[in-house]
Enzyme design. Sequence first.
Site, PDB file in Angstrom:
ATOM      1  CG  ASP A 121      -1.833   1.206   1.326  1.00 60.47           C
ATOM      2  OD1 ASP A 121      -2.233   1.719   0.260  1.00 60.47           O
ATOM      3  OD2 ASP A 121      -2.154   1.653   2.439  1.00 60.47           O
ATOM      4  CB  SER A 122       0.124   4.792  -0.584  1.00 63.27           C
ATOM      5  OG  SER A 122      -0.996   4.900   0.282  1.00 63.27           O
ATOM      6  CB  THR A 128      -5.140   5.666  -4.939  1.00 55.44           C
ATOM      7  OG1 THR A 128      -6.048   6.323  -4.053  1.00 55.44           O
ATOM      8  CG2 THR A 128      -4.594   6.672  -5.930  1.00 55.44           C
ATOM      9  CB  CYS A 143      -9.058   5.242   1.267  1.00 54.68           C
ATOM     10  SG  CYS A 143      -7.313   5.369   1.750  1.00 54.68           S
ATOM     11  CE1 TYR A 201       2.437   5.549  -3.552  1.00 55.47           C
ATOM     12  CE2 TYR A 201       1.005   3.684  -4.051  1.00 55.47           C
ATOM     13  CZ  TYR A 201       2.263   4.182  -3.788  1.00 55.47           C
ATOM     14  OH  TYR A 201       3.338   3.341  -3.756  1.00 55.47           O
ATOM     15  N   GLY A 202      -3.053   9.444  -3.393  1.00 52.24           N
ATOM     16  CA  GLY A 202      -4.284  10.006  -3.926  1.00 52.24           C
ATOM     17  C   GLY A 202      -4.125  11.286  -4.710  1.00 52.24           C
ATOM     18  CB  CYS A 226      -3.399   1.031  -2.384  1.00 49.69           C
ATOM     19  SG  CYS A 226      -3.423   2.812  -2.708  1.00 49.69           S
ATOM     20  CG  HIS A 252      -4.652   5.018   4.943  1.00 49.81           C
ATOM     21  ND1 HIS A 252      -4.231   4.664   3.687  1.00 49.81           N
ATOM     22  CD2 HIS A 252      -3.522   5.316   5.647  1.00 49.81           C
ATOM     23  CE1 HIS A 252      -2.909   4.748   3.634  1.00 49.81           C
ATOM     24  NE2 HIS A 252      -2.457   5.143   4.804  1.00 49.81           N
TER      25      HIS A 252
END
Length: 265
Positions: free
Chosen positions: A12-13, A77, A186, A44-45, A75, A188
């Site tokens: 993931d980012s 994005t 997302c 990343y968004g 992720c 997160h």
Amino acid sequence: MAVESAAVGVFDSGVGGLSVLREIRARLPSESLLYVADNAHVPYGEKSAEYIRERCERIGDFLLEQGAKALVLACNTATAAAAAELRERYPQVPLVAMEPAVKPAAAATRNGRVGVLATTGTLKSARFAALLDRFASDVQVFTQPCPGLVERIEAGDLYGPQTRALLERLLAPILEQGCDTLILGCTHYPFVKPLLAELIPAEMAVIDTGAAVARQLERVLSARALLASGQAATPRFWTSALPEEMERILPILWGSPESVGKLVV
């Protein structure tokens, strides 16, 4: 040739993909896990698709060098920007990717109004537009980009006044529209579910895709006879930022302290 005992590589980012990693661990406890957080490049968004694809290719290459038998792109994005290219790049391993839960949300809504919290990159992507066309033509979808929320979660601030104020502002347009279903677009965002529960109506359904990704991983591993059995190895973690920063937050988001390696790619 991948073998059953090889690990699953998840990336993931940042630390958001740990929400997916937890679901994988819960559903597939025999699987050994590798996790890369590209924290030096989070979020990343707000970045270009080309930039995200390059980062994903470098991380994917690294995880395959570590012997991963499958990849999970944890992720939304990055899925929108790079999933198709990664599948072409790595035909030898299954790749499971994320996308906002538009289909289950459209099925769950009772009043036909669905809200979406996601990054700008996800909401602007052709992949997201295609999801809406395919699954949400009969419902109203209200999207809300969430600049700043990933950063609050990366800092481990899941319940503080700054995160609360930010979420209140982001939720206001969705609540004003009377949405009865909320998509967390997302990886997160599941980490702030307890705070979200204080800010939305009790009857509002909140939908994310971590558990669905774990189920899909189980299906693809089973189809290729790659499901592990027995005792999983200790999970291994890397970050492109400061390992000590990720080591600080892992007990909060993962549930136990772990050592973290430095990723240089």
